[in-house]
Design an enzyme around this catalytic site. Structure first.
Site, PDB file in Angstrom:
ATOM      1  N   TYR A 189     -56.304 -10.601  17.106  1.00  0.00           N
ATOM      2  CA  TYR A 189     -55.906  -9.207  17.314  1.00  0.00           C
ATOM      3  C   TYR A 189     -54.444  -9.172  17.719  1.00  0.00           C
ATOM      4  CZ  TYR A 189     -59.538  -5.786  16.693  1.00  0.00           C
ATOM      5  OH  TYR A 189     -60.410  -4.896  16.128  1.00  0.00           O
ATOM      6  N   GLU A 239     -52.449  -5.890  17.868  1.00  0.00           N
ATOM      7  CA  GLU A 239     -51.979  -4.496  17.818  1.00  0.00           C
ATOM      8  C   GLU A 239     -50.604  -4.402  18.470  1.00  0.00           C
ATOM      9  OE1 GLU A 239     -55.341  -2.674  19.645  1.00  0.00           O
ATOM     10  OE2 GLU A 239     -56.304  -2.248  17.738  1.00  0.00           O
ATOM     11  N   ASP A 299     -42.640   6.252  -3.562  1.00  0.00           N
ATOM     12  CA  ASP A 299     -43.758   5.298  -3.538  1.00  0.00           C
ATOM     13  C   ASP A 299     -43.569   4.391  -4.757  1.00  0.00           C
ATOM     14  OD1 ASP A 299     -46.119   3.957  -3.943  1.00  0.00           O
ATOM     15  OD2 ASP A 299     -47.403   5.687  -3.534  1.00  0.00           O
ATOM     16  N   THR A 358     -46.953  -1.096  -2.436  1.00  0.00           N
ATOM     17  CA  THR A 358     -48.009  -2.091  -2.258  1.00  0.00           C
ATOM     18  C   THR A 358     -47.345  -3.454  -2.443  1.00  0.00           C
ATOM     19  OG1 THR A 358     -48.577  -2.067  -4.597  1.00  0.00           O
ATOM     20  CG2 THR A 358     -49.855  -0.622  -3.156  1.00  0.00           C
ATOM     21  N   LYS A 415     -49.025  -5.676  -6.741  1.00  0.00           N
ATOM     22  CA  LYS A 415     -48.943  -5.330  -8.171  1.00  0.00           C
ATOM     23  C   LYS A 415     -47.861  -6.216  -8.788  1.00  0.00           C
ATOM     24  CE  LYS A 415     -50.915  -0.736  -7.548  1.00  0.00           C
ATOM     25  NZ  LYS A 415     -50.838  -0.189  -6.186  1.00  0.00           N
ATOM     26  N   ARG A 420     -53.179  -8.219  -1.475  1.00  0.00           N
ATOM     27  CA  ARG A 420     -53.455  -6.786  -1.473  1.00  0.00           C
ATOM     28  C   ARG A 420     -52.957  -6.200  -0.149  1.00  0.00           C
ATOM     29  NH1 ARG A 420     -56.253  -3.881  -4.757  1.00  0.00           N
ATOM     30  NH2 ARG A 420     -56.392  -5.727  -6.057  1.00  0.00           N
TER      31      ARG A 420
HETATM   32  N1  DSN Z   1     -55.368   2.065  -8.026  1.00  0.00           N
HETATM   33  C1  DSN Z   1     -53.963   1.827  -8.228  1.00  0.00           C
HETATM   34  C2  DSN Z   1     -53.591   1.781  -9.649  1.00  0.00           C
HETATM   35  O1  DSN Z   1     -54.393   1.310 -10.419  1.00  0.00           O
HETATM   36  O2  DSN Z   1     -52.504   2.179 -10.028  1.00  0.00           O
HETATM   37  C3  DSN Z   1     -53.142   2.813  -7.513  1.00  0.00           C
HETATM   38  O3  DSN Z   1     -53.573   2.899  -6.210  1.00  0.00           O
END
Ligand code: DSN
Length: 424
Positions: free
Chosen positions: A47, A49, A193, A219, A222, A228
């Site tokens: 933990y 925090e 974003d 994120t 990707k 993730r």
């Molecule tokens: N689910 C993601 C995507 O496939 O683009 C976005 O959050």
């Protein structure tokens, strides 16, 4: 403890599925072995925090070192002055930003989900559409591209407190400078974003949103090819010019508001095993090898889009500047996105059905598919392979009810993918 064969056998089965098929879901990628290893560690036990040097639990000295490495590498990678690497996902990062910057009922302006936007940019089924008052801009019917004059007139009419740019299915460059001018004119905060193209942005292959946007979220899994997770960035910390206050009415710097938006605002303990993995991934993304990778991702997408168009498919906006493309299947007859997805999955080619701008079908059916090159490029595929992939997709879509043809394609896919091993 006895080994849990029930779960581990299924994990092996999923790994086999990933290795034997062609992965074209634009938001997916294959993290490296060390990125995955970092997540499967004792760090999950801790933990922590709070933030490095300022935790609510003892025993965080090592965790602090790791999180500081993640923060430093993220800053170097994006040229950011401040980052928070704790958001569990892109959606969590956006939730933290909105909590920090908005009050319930405030107006937000986002890119329409059905034109390629994201649920957290104001969709009525998401917290962002339930807690705030959303309005939307989209692409032009003729061009498939955003018209920024139209964005300005919507912003002028709606007077949003926040404008959100970025998408999950838009293949074109964004005019961050123009959007900032619009945001300044209406007194809005500009949030970018960049969850999808983050890796291409980090290595200078697309324009830099940090130069113009007040806040940037992403994120990490990707195009960035990490675990993730999510992250929030600022070019430089700033005294917020919007009079934003903490719940106790104190005016603070933007970084401090955003940190509070993450914890205690929207999250509890940070996932330090994932933060260690983010640190590893950011290190990889700073390498020359990764630079070559993102260059190839972009080249592959351009070749793939051209091949689709040569075969008569309508690629929205007529091509791509990034790693993905949106294809309107109505140019090829009556096949829906749902039927295309199902048939392609049978051939071990994974894509997702996707709404296209001005779609008349529901999100469960759709008239389009979305395709991206981040994952297949990680496997070492180049331009020639992109053309073959399009030919295989076309074969399946032209023979959507022909089970033996689909099986023939699957056999080819499975034996072909052995030439591009994952986790050698
Ligand atoms: N689910 C993601 C995507 O496939 O683009 C976005 O959050």
């Amino acid at each position: 403890m006895q080994k849990d064969h029930t779960v581990f056998d299924l994990i092996r089965k999923e790994q086999d599925r990933q290795e034997s098929g062609i992965e074209l879901i634009a938001s997916e990628n294959f993290a490296s072995r060390q990125v995955i290893e970092a997540m499967g560690t004792a760090l999950t036990n801790k933990y922590a925090e709070g933030l490095p040097g300022k935790r609510y639990y003892g025993g965080c000295e090592v965790i602090d070192e790791i999180e500081n490495i993640a923060r430093d590498r993220a800053k170097e990678l994006f040229g950011a002055g401040w980052v928070n690497v704790q958001p569990h996902s892109g959606a969590q990062a956006n939730a933290a930003v909105m909590l920090a910057c908005l009050n319930a009922g405030d107006k937000i302006l986002g890119f329409d989900l059905s034109h390629g936007g994201h649920l957290t940019h104001g969709s009525s089924v998401n917290f962002s559409g339930k807690l705030y008052q959303p309005s939307f801009y989209g692409v032009e019917r003729e061009t498939g591209v955003i018209d920024y004059d139209r964005v300005e007139s919507i912003a002028t009419k709606e007077q949003p407190k926040m404008i959100i740019c970025g998408a999950s299915a838009y293949s074109r460059e964004w005019d961050y400078e123009g959007l900032r001018a619009i945001a300044d004119r209406v007194g809005a905060i500009l949030l970018a974003d960049i969850a999808h193209p983050a890796g291409l942005i980090a290595r200078g292959l697309l324009d830099d949103p940090l130069e113009y946007c007040h806040i940037v979220t992403t994120t990490t899994h990707k195009t960035l090819r990490g675990p993730r997770g999510g992250m929030i960035m600022l070019r430089e910390d700033f005294e917020n010019p919007f009079g934003l206050k903490t719940p106790k009415g104190v005016v603070r710097k933007m970084s401090s508001l955003l940190d509070s938006g993450v914890f205690p605002g929207t999250q509890g303990g940070p996932l330090e095993h994932v933060i260690a993995s983010k640190a590893v991934a950011f290190g990889e993304a700073l390498s020359d090898e990764y630079m070559q990778y993102v260059i190839q991702v972009k080249k592959n997408a351009a070749v793939m889009a051209k091949r689709f168009m040569d075969k008569g498919y309508h690629v929205i906006s007529g091509g791509t500047d990034n790693h993905l493309m949106l294809i309107d299947l109505r140019s090829k007859g009556e096949v829906t996105g749902r039927d295309a997805e199902n048939a392609l999955v049978k051939a071990d080619i994974t894509i997702n059905k996707n709404m296209v701008p001005f779609d008349t079908r529901s999100p469960f059916v759709t008239s389009g598919i979305r395709v991206g090159t981040a994952a297949v490029t990680t496997r070492g595929m180049k331009e020639a392979e992109m053309e073959r992939i399009v030919d295989l997709i076309d074969d399946v879509l032209l023979n959507i009810d022909n089970e033996s043809k689909i099986e023939e394609v699957r056999n080819e896919v499975n034996s072909w993918m052995k030439n591009f091993p994952l986790y050698k």
